[in-house]
Design a protein around this motif. Structure first.
Motif, short mmCIF file in Angstrom:
data_model
loop_
_atom_site.label_atom_id
_atom_site.label_comp_id
_atom_site.label_asym_id
_atom_site.label_seq_id
_atom_site.Cartn_x
_atom_site.Cartn_y
_atom_site.Cartn_z
N GLU A 6 0.67 -1.11 -0.01
CA GLU A 6 0.03 0.06 0.02
C GLU A 6 0.80 1.22 0.02
OE1 GLU A 6 -2.16 -2.71 3.11
OE2 GLU A 6 -0.15 -2.19 2.66
N SER A 7 0.10 2.53 -0.50
CA SER A 7 0.99 3.71 -0.40
C SER A 7 -0.09 4.68 -0.53
CB SER A 7 2.11 3.77 -1.72
OG SER A 7 1.42 3.68 -3.01
N GLY A 8 0.22 6.20 -0.21
CA GLY A 8 -0.72 7.11 -0.43
C GLY A 8 -1.28 7.65 0.78
N GLY A 9 -1.14 7.28 1.87
CA GLY A 9 -1.58 7.55 3.27
C GLY A 9 -0.85 8.90 3.64
N GLY A 10 -1.42 9.40 4.28
CA GLY A 10 -0.94 10.91 4.92
C GLY A 10 -1.96 11.63 5.81
N ALA A 14 -10.12 17.65 7.58
CA ALA A 14 -11.54 17.05 7.45
C ALA A 14 -12.21 18.13 5.91
CB ALA A 14 -12.22 17.55 8.46
N GLY A 15 -12.87 17.10 5.34
CA GLY A 15 -13.40 17.42 3.88
C GLY A 15 -12.50 17.33 2.71
N GLY A 16 -11.15 16.99 3.07
CA GLY A 16 -10.08 16.66 1.76
C GLY A 16 -10.22 15.34 1.33
N SER A 17 -9.04 15.08 0.33
CA SER A 17 -9.11 13.75 -0.32
C SER A 17 -7.89 13.29 -0.15
CB SER A 17 -9.60 14.15 -1.92
OG SER A 17 -10.81 14.44 -1.99
N LEU A 18 -7.82 11.94 -0.52
CA LEU A 18 -6.60 11.31 -0.60
C LEU A 18 -6.83 9.84 -1.26
CD1 LEU A 18 -5.15 10.82 2.97
CD2 LEU A 18 -4.00 12.05 1.13
N ARG A 19 -5.67 9.39 -2.04
CA ARG A 19 -5.91 8.28 -2.59
C ARG A 19 -4.95 7.28 -2.48
NH1 ARG A 19 -5.34 7.03 -9.52
NH2 ARG A 19 -3.07 7.34 -8.89
N LEU A 20 -5.46 6.22 -2.03
CA LEU A 20 -4.62 5.07 -1.60
C LEU A 20 -4.52 4.01 -2.98
CD1 LEU A 20 -6.11 4.08 1.76
CD2 LEU A 20 -4.46 5.83 1.19
N MET A 83 -10.59 8.47 -1.66
CA MET A 83 -11.44 8.88 -0.62
C MET A 83 -11.53 10.34 -0.56
SD MET A 83 -9.25 6.64 2.25
CE MET A 83 -7.85 7.40 2.15
N ASN A 84 -13.10 10.59 -0.61
CA ASN A 84 -13.28 12.18 -0.65
C ASN A 84 -13.89 12.35 0.54
OD1 ASN A 84 -12.21 12.25 -3.29
ND2 ASN A 84 -13.85 11.76 -4.44
N SER A 85 -14.37 13.72 0.75
CA SER A 85 -15.11 14.32 1.77
C SER A 85 -14.69 13.61 3.25
CB SER A 85 -16.49 13.97 1.72
OG SER A 85 -16.84 14.58 0.67
N THR A 121 -1.03 1.32 5.54
CA THR A 121 -0.77 2.93 5.53
C THR A 121 -1.52 3.64 6.33
OG1 THR A 121 -0.10 4.43 3.89
CG2 THR A 121 -2.15 3.47 3.43
N GLN A 122 -1.03 4.63 7.07
CA GLN A 122 -1.64 5.44 7.84
C GLN A 122 -2.33 6.79 7.28
OE1 GLN A 122 -2.01 5.30 11.49
NE2 GLN A 122 -3.70 6.78 11.15
N VAL A 123 -3.71 6.74 7.80
CA VAL A 123 -4.47 7.99 7.12
C VAL A 123 -5.20 8.63 8.47
CG1 VAL A 123 -6.48 8.69 5.83
CG2 VAL A 123 -5.26 6.83 4.88
N THR A 124 -4.67 9.93 8.55
CA THR A 124 -4.93 10.64 9.54
C THR A 124 -5.74 12.13 9.00
OG1 THR A 124 -2.86 10.26 10.65
CG2 THR A 124 -4.34 12.09 11.51
N VAL A 125 -7.11 12.06 9.44
CA VAL A 125 -7.89 13.13 9.21
C VAL A 125 -8.04 14.20 10.33
CG1 VAL A 125 -10.09 14.10 8.26
CG2 VAL A 125 -8.89 11.77 7.73
N SER A 126 -7.58 15.47 10.12
CA SER A 126 -7.71 16.47 11.36
C SER A 126 -8.73 17.34 11.08
CB SER A 126 -6.39 17.37 11.17
OG SER A 126 -6.44 18.09 10.11
N SER A 127 -9.48 17.71 12.08
CA SER A 127 -10.70 18.50 12.31
C SER A 127 -10.27 19.93 12.37
CB SER A 127 -11.62 17.97 13.56
OG SER A 127 -10.57 18.30 14.72
#
Length: 127
Positions: A6-10, A14-20, A83-85, A121-127
């Motif tokens: 896996e790759s692409g985490g980060g 909040a409200g943003g997007s990522l692609r793993l 991953m959106n929203s 892979t770690q995904v962190t979403v901040s508020s």
């Protein structure tokens, strides 16, 4: 044997997007189903989405439906999770997984039914 990376985490607001991405190697994948699971600290590993490699059929958990999209690129032997929203509750380690679905119908969503796993892979979403 199937190897998954896996790759692409980060970190994202909040409200943003990522692609793993999940790069698969080791065997032919046309008879496999690929899934994404996630595990937050102190919680069980939960199903997010899956795709049957040959047909492209997809299945989503209710918690991500309408926000996440799973897809695959046959030429690159890679599965993606767009991953959106994103929400703070999406924060987790995300794992790619696979099982041989040859001769089987439907798409499985229990972690115990998947035979191969990536390292996460770690995904962190901040508020």
């Amino acid at each position: 044997q199937v190897q998954l990376v896996e790759s692409g985490g980060g970190l994202v607001q909040a409200g943003g997007s990522l692609r793993l991405s999940c790069a698969a190697s080791g065997r032919t994948y046309s008879s496999y189903t690929m899934g994404w699971f996630r595990q937050a600290p102190g919680k069980e590993r939960d199903f997010a989405a899956a795709i049957r490699w040959n047909s492209g059929s997809t299945y989503y958990a209710d918690s991500v439906k309408g926000r996440f999209t799973i897809s695959r690129d046959n030429a690159k032997n890679t599965v993606y999770l767009q991953m959106n929203s994103l929400k703070p509750e999406d924060t987790a380690v995300y794992y790619c997984a696979a099982y041989s679905s040859y001769g089987l119908g439907g798409i499985r969503s229990r972690a115990s039914e998947y035979d191969y796993w990536g390292q996460g892979t770690q995904v962190t979403v901040s508020s």
